[in-house]
Design a protein around this motif. Sequence first.
Motif, PDB file in Angstrom:
ATOM      1  N   ASN A 120      45.066  41.011  41.225  1.00 11.14           N
ATOM      2  CA  ASN A 120      43.866  41.043  42.480  1.00 11.14           C
ATOM      3  C   ASN A 120      43.999  42.561  43.118  1.00 11.14           C
ATOM      4  OD1 ASN A 120      44.077  38.213  42.673  1.00 11.14           O
ATOM      5  ND2 ASN A 120      45.869  38.132  43.552  1.00 11.14           N
ATOM      6  N   THR A 123      40.714  44.600  43.900  1.00 10.12           N
ATOM      7  CA  THR A 123      39.757  44.187  44.713  1.00 10.12           C
ATOM      8  C   THR A 123      39.564  46.048  46.012  1.00 10.12           C
ATOM      9  OG1 THR A 123      41.036  42.753  45.905  1.00 10.12           O
ATOM     10  CG2 THR A 123      39.581  42.261  44.608  1.00 10.12           C
ATOM     11  N   PHE A 128      35.040  49.114  42.580  1.00 12.37           N
ATOM     12  CA  PHE A 128      35.696  47.305  42.059  1.00 12.37           C
ATOM     13  C   PHE A 128      34.570  46.770  42.507  1.00 12.37           C
ATOM     14  CE2 PHE A 128      35.650  43.063  43.417  1.00 12.37           C
ATOM     15  CZ  PHE A 128      36.208  42.238  42.187  1.00 12.37           C
ATOM     16  N   LEU A 129      33.625  46.927  43.873  1.00 11.37           N
ATOM     17  CA  LEU A 129      31.571  46.109  43.801  1.00 11.37           C
ATOM     18  C   LEU A 129      30.882  47.098  43.229  1.00 11.37           C
ATOM     19  CD1 LEU A 129      32.551  45.043  48.049  1.00 11.37           C
ATOM     20  CD2 LEU A 129      32.633  43.887  46.274  1.00 11.37           C
TER      21      LEU A 129
END
Length: 231
Positions: A120, A123, A128-129
């Motif tokens: 987790n 993120t 990350f994106l």
Amino acid sequence: VYGMCDRKARLSLWDDLNHCADRFRINPWAVLGDFNVTRYGGEHSASGRVTKAMHEFNSAITKAELEDMRGVGFHFTWSNMRGGDAYAMYYPPGISDHSPISIQMRDRQPYRGRPFKFLNLWTEDGRFLEIVKQVWDMSFSGSPLVVIHKKLKCLKWLLRGLGTRPDSKVKDLRSCLHSVQHALKSGVTDPSVVAKEKELRTEVGQATRMEEAFYKQKSRIQWLKEGDSNT
């Protein structure tokens, strides 16, 4: 456990075992020790008769839903000759009047590599994106399900590049912060050192939050929202 030599004195031990059985009913557990009583007459080298103490012992074992492990090694006892499960290994006693015992819980499984686990904390990384978008914009051939599989397989290798052990980063940052703070404590007044200490405080705070998220997910523990840093 240790069972007293007196039969009546062992009754409280059987009650304790049943209490533990109620507490640990959903978890695997083992009971190990000297009960000072055998289950069957053939387990005693001097007598083959079944006593009231044996009946009480067997009753306690049944009530607690326990069962004998298969015994191997230096052990004079009954064996049900089961294979492929847990067993107790008895060793030579040496100078003691008891044999050392080790427990093998199950057969060793061949190593098949570590499974992929999504962390987790990824993120929270600024990349990350961007990484996810980069992979999802790629073109793959095959059915929609095959395409999804190929994208996820490609994505997991890139995500691992973000790091899997934030605790190492926190350790390095804390070390740097302590060094700067020691310098300030010794009388250093350089504005750049003061600014560096402030910057490191922020970085350590961010890194420790990622470290906590990592350990929380790793341990599967639902920790309290309030309180300390759960270190």
